[in-house]
Design a protein around this motif. Structure first.
Motif: not given
Length: 234
Positions: A204-217
């Motif tokens: 959750t960035c300073s402007d409130g924007a959400l970013h979702c991601f994943s890794t392989s393990d």
């Protein structure tokens, strides 16, 4: 909150336990409550013990003990197995278990602590990796970024690279080199591992924007989170 009682022998990793058995003769109880497994980020722990009396099932709850002494019941962590995450580093972890019989009668709760009742730490290899990133002042991790679909078919995942520097970070799409996020580290940045999803991360960035991601393990995500939090607090 159901799970079966695991009847293990004596694992190498002996762990302290508190066992308060149901006093009624023949009632459900657990003896030699313990946690099996290596208590480092990315590794699985298993709550186990020896059932006594009329045990038919057990209710499990994993607990994170915070620095101020308060207990945080980890949301969704209600199975015998638990994957240690970056959120557990520097804290005590335990599992509470309540035995039950087939009539729904409960025995007394037993609690076992991981890591010999000591705080969770990184394994030496991960610690060395994080120290190297901090010394260099930069790090990069391969991730899968969740982005909206242009065809209204729901979100899709795109291979991307998360680049960390001493004062800022960015996420860049690999195929186009388009920079999705680029901002400085601030105290308003939230770095959260969703409960029950130890290979996923929500920023959750300073402007409130959400970013979702994943890794392989599991391990890669934990190293990423711990490194990112250290850059954030510098």
């Amino acid at each position: 909150m159901r799970g079966t009682v695991m009847n293990h022998g004596n694992p190498k990793n002996k762990l302290r336990f508190r066992s308060r058995l149901f006093k009624e003769e023949g009632g459900p109880g657990i003896e030699q409550s313990q946690i099996d497994g290596e208590a480092t980020p990315g590794k699985k722990l298993l709550g186990c013990g020896h059932p006594v009396g009329s045990v038919s099932l057990c209710m499990f709850q994993w607990v994170r003990h915070l620095q101020d002494g308060t207990k945080h019941y980890i949301k969704g962590a209600i199975e015998p197995e638990y994957v240690v995450t970056a959120d557990d580093v520097g804290k005590l972890i335990s599992v509470e278990c309540i035995p039950m019989d087939d009539q729904g009668h409960m025995g007394e709760m037993v609690e076992a602590f991981a890591n010999g009742h000591s705080k969770i730490k990184c394994d030496p290899e991960m610690r060395s990796e994080i120290d190297m990133h901090m010394s260099k002042g930069e790090a990069s991790f391969s991730v899968l970024l969740l982005v909206p679909s242009s065809e209204n078919q729901g979100p899709v995942t795109l291979p991307a690279t998360l680049i960390l520097r001493r004062s800022s970070f960015q996420i860049k799409i690999n195929s186009t080199e388009y920079v999705v996020i680029e901002e400085k580290f601030t105290i308003r940045l939230s770095i959260k591992i969703p409960s029950g999803l130890p290979t996923e991360l929500i920023l959750t960035c300073s402007d409130g924007a959400l970013h979702c991601f994943s890794t392989s393990d599991f391990r890669t995500l934990d190293a990423l989170v711990l490194t990112m939090r250290m850059f954030q607090t510098q």
